[in-house]
Design a protein around this motif. Structure first.
Motif, mmCIF file in Angstrom:
data_model
loop_
_atom_site.group_PDB
_atom_site.id
_atom_site.type_symbol
_atom_site.label_atom_id
_atom_site.label_comp_id
_atom_site.label_asym_id
_atom_site.label_seq_id
_atom_site.Cartn_x
_atom_site.Cartn_y
_atom_site.Cartn_z
ATOM 1 N N ALA A 189 -54.452 -26.300 -57.611
ATOM 2 C CA ALA A 189 -54.435 -24.951 -58.174
ATOM 3 C C ALA A 189 -53.043 -24.335 -58.074
ATOM 4 O O ALA A 189 -52.532 -23.737 -59.035
ATOM 5 C CB ALA A 189 -55.466 -24.077 -57.468
ATOM 6 N N LEU A 190 -52.403 -24.474 -56.927
ATOM 7 C CA LEU A 190 -51.056 -23.927 -56.753
ATOM 8 C C LEU A 190 -50.047 -24.649 -57.644
ATOM 9 O O LEU A 190 -49.122 -24.022 -58.188
ATOM 10 C CB LEU A 190 -50.647 -24.028 -55.291
ATOM 11 N N VAL A 241 -64.122 -17.782 -65.866
ATOM 12 C CA VAL A 241 -65.557 -18.008 -66.042
ATOM 13 C C VAL A 241 -65.871 -18.237 -67.520
ATOM 14 O O VAL A 241 -66.633 -19.148 -67.875
ATOM 15 C CB VAL A 241 -66.369 -16.819 -65.492
ATOM 16 N N ALA A 242 -65.270 -17.425 -68.396
ATOM 17 C CA ALA A 242 -65.589 -17.519 -69.822
ATOM 18 C C ALA A 242 -64.909 -18.700 -70.508
ATOM 19 O O ALA A 242 -65.558 -19.469 -71.229
ATOM 20 C CB ALA A 242 -65.197 -16.213 -70.516
ATOM 21 N N PHE A 243 -63.595 -18.872 -70.281
ATOM 22 C CA PHE A 243 -62.830 -19.862 -71.052
ATOM 23 C C PHE A 243 -62.866 -21.261 -70.452
ATOM 24 O O PHE A 243 -62.686 -22.237 -71.173
ATOM 25 C CB PHE A 243 -61.375 -19.406 -71.188
ATOM 26 N N ARG A 244 -63.037 -21.376 -69.149
ATOM 27 C CA ARG A 244 -63.079 -22.697 -68.554
ATOM 28 C C ARG A 244 -64.483 -23.044 -68.067
ATOM 29 O O ARG A 244 -65.054 -24.057 -68.463
ATOM 30 C CB ARG A 244 -62.086 -22.778 -67.392
ATOM 31 N N ALA A 291 -57.363 -25.753 -68.197
ATOM 32 C CA ALA A 291 -58.453 -26.615 -68.671
ATOM 33 C C ALA A 291 -58.363 -28.001 -68.040
ATOM 34 O O ALA A 291 -59.383 -28.594 -67.657
ATOM 35 C CB ALA A 291 -58.408 -26.710 -70.195
ATOM 36 N N ALA A 292 -57.137 -28.525 -67.918
ATOM 37 C CA ALA A 292 -56.964 -29.820 -67.256
ATOM 38 C C ALA A 292 -57.369 -29.736 -65.784
ATOM 39 O O ALA A 292 -57.994 -30.665 -65.248
ATOM 40 C CB ALA A 292 -55.512 -30.274 -67.383
ATOM 41 N N LEU A 301 -63.586 -21.876 -59.256
ATOM 42 C CA LEU A 301 -62.815 -21.185 -58.226
ATOM 43 C C LEU A 301 -61.371 -21.664 -58.207
ATOM 44 O O LEU A 301 -60.443 -20.865 -58.046
ATOM 45 C CB LEU A 301 -63.460 -21.401 -56.863
ATOM 46 N N ALA A 302 -61.145 -22.955 -58.385
ATOM 47 C CA ALA A 302 -59.775 -23.466 -58.422
ATOM 48 C C ALA A 302 -59.005 -22.865 -59.589
ATOM 49 O O ALA A 302 -57.827 -22.512 -59.458
ATOM 50 C CB ALA A 302 -59.797 -24.992 -58.527
ATOM 51 N N CYS A 303 -59.657 -22.738 -60.739
ATOM 52 C CA CYS A 303 -58.998 -22.138 -61.900
ATOM 53 C C CYS A 303 -58.685 -20.666 -61.655
ATOM 54 O O CYS A 303 -57.630 -20.166 -62.065
ATOM 55 C CB CYS A 303 -59.884 -22.293 -63.134
ATOM 56 N N ILE A 304 -59.601 -19.956 -60.992
ATOM 57 C CA ILE A 304 -59.356 -18.543 -60.681
ATOM 58 C C ILE A 304 -58.161 -18.412 -59.733
ATOM 59 O O ILE A 304 -57.295 -17.544 -59.908
ATOM 60 C CB ILE A 304 -60.619 -17.911 -60.057
#
Length: 323
Positions: A189-190, A241-244, A291-292, A301-304
């Motif tokens: 994520a970082l 939440v919406a896009f991924r 997305a990747a 959570l990682a995307c957030i």
């Protein structure tokens, strides 16, 4: 083995994958429209100069007025509304929370109070329409409670209700779920946040060479704790939440993992088109990275965290004059 969906089923899945991002945008836009078109939010402004005693008297008159109860006299405020004919060292006096039919009466009242105080007014006058209280300014938190509730709770509630009602049916991941160990997920994520900032840096460097003007890929507001919370927590939660978390798993059933990730990045870039071509390209790169990351970790959570880290770092760099 699950049968491969037919053409019409795939089309339906693609439309469904775009439904939650579209719904999120519609609800947010509706809340913003309601806030900026309803209620008594207008302001009448005049700029003055005078001795400390005159300005103190004017402040007492304006803030203690029996009819217009929301008066302010202050230096350095409403600079973007100050007419050029008024020197920058002038002090603004204003009445706020006005209905449109009160504006002229408020203007006349302000002019009378200025004369009574002995201060010298600038001939120019300004009206500020839809002058909403700012939830990011601590002194206006109580006045902007309704704005905060509308802008935060309604879109968030809409997204969560849709998620919980359709999650089991469409195999959506848990919001805090991940198949990878926590340290490696956090590291990824970082890394995505850093790569996103690097992509913006490349755009800012190359755009003037290609187009002949600065990119301004990120149109960032001034740094504040409130803006940091919105940019690093609220916006990443809603968008990821919406896009991924929603779009990618549902579209993946129709067109496969990589095309679904590409659709997520394109949809995310399309949302940022009003910010200009450079802003849309910046969003396209960040959307592809996120997305990747989701495909790699299957963790919303990682995307957030990645999105919030990107936004928070961008705000800090902007405040330091580096971005």
């Amino acid at each position: 083995m699950t049968p491969r969906p037919g053409p019409f089923q795939r089309l339906g899945l693609l439309l469904l994958s775009l439904a939650l991002p579209a719904l999120m945008l519609v609800v947010t836009a509706a809340c913003l429209f309601a806030l900026t078109t309803m209620g008594n939010h207008d302001r009448s402004l005049v700029w003055v100069q005078g001795t400390p005693q005159q300005l103190q008297a004017l402040e007492q008159y304006v803030t203690g007025h029996p009819v217009f109860r929301h008066g302010r006299v202050e230096a350095g405020a409403f600079e973007r509304h100050r007419p050029r004919s008024c020197p920058p060292d002038m002090v603004s006096a204003s009445f706020s929370r006005l209905h449109d039919y009160e504006l002229l009466v408020a203007k006349t009242t302000l002019d009378g109070l200025v004369r009574e105080s002995g201060a010298t007014p600038c001939r120019a006058h300004a009206f500020v329409f839809n002058d909403l209280p700012n939830p990011l300014v601590p002194g206006e938190w109580s006045d902007s409670l309704a704005m905060v509730l509308l802008m935060l709770l309604l879109p968030s509630g809409t997204v969560l209700v849709a998620w919980w009602s359709c999650g089991a049916q469409h195999g959506l991941p848990r919001l805090a779920g991940s198949d990878r160990p926590a340290p490696s997920t956090l590291a990824l994520a970082l890394a995505v946040a850093v790569l996103g900032l690097a992509w913006v840096g490349v755009l800012e460097a190359l755009w003037p060479l290609l187009v002949g003007e600065p990119a301004h890929a990120l149109r960032l507001p001034s740094f504040s704790i409130g803006m940091l919370l919105v940019a690093a927590v609220y916006a990443p939660f809603l968008e990821e939440v919406a896009f991924r978390g929603w779009l990618v798993p549902i579209a993946r059933r129709a067109i496969g993992a990589v095309p679904a990730a590409g659709l997520s990045a394109l949809a995310y870039a399309a949302v940022h088109l009003p910010g200009g071509a450079a802003g849309a390209l910046a969003a396209l790169g960040l959307g592809a990275l996120l997305a990747a990351l989701f495909l790699r970790t299957r963790s919303v959570l990682a995307c957030i965290i990645a999105h919030g880290g990107y936004n928070g770092a961008a705000l800090a760099l902007r405040d330091a004059g580096l971005l």
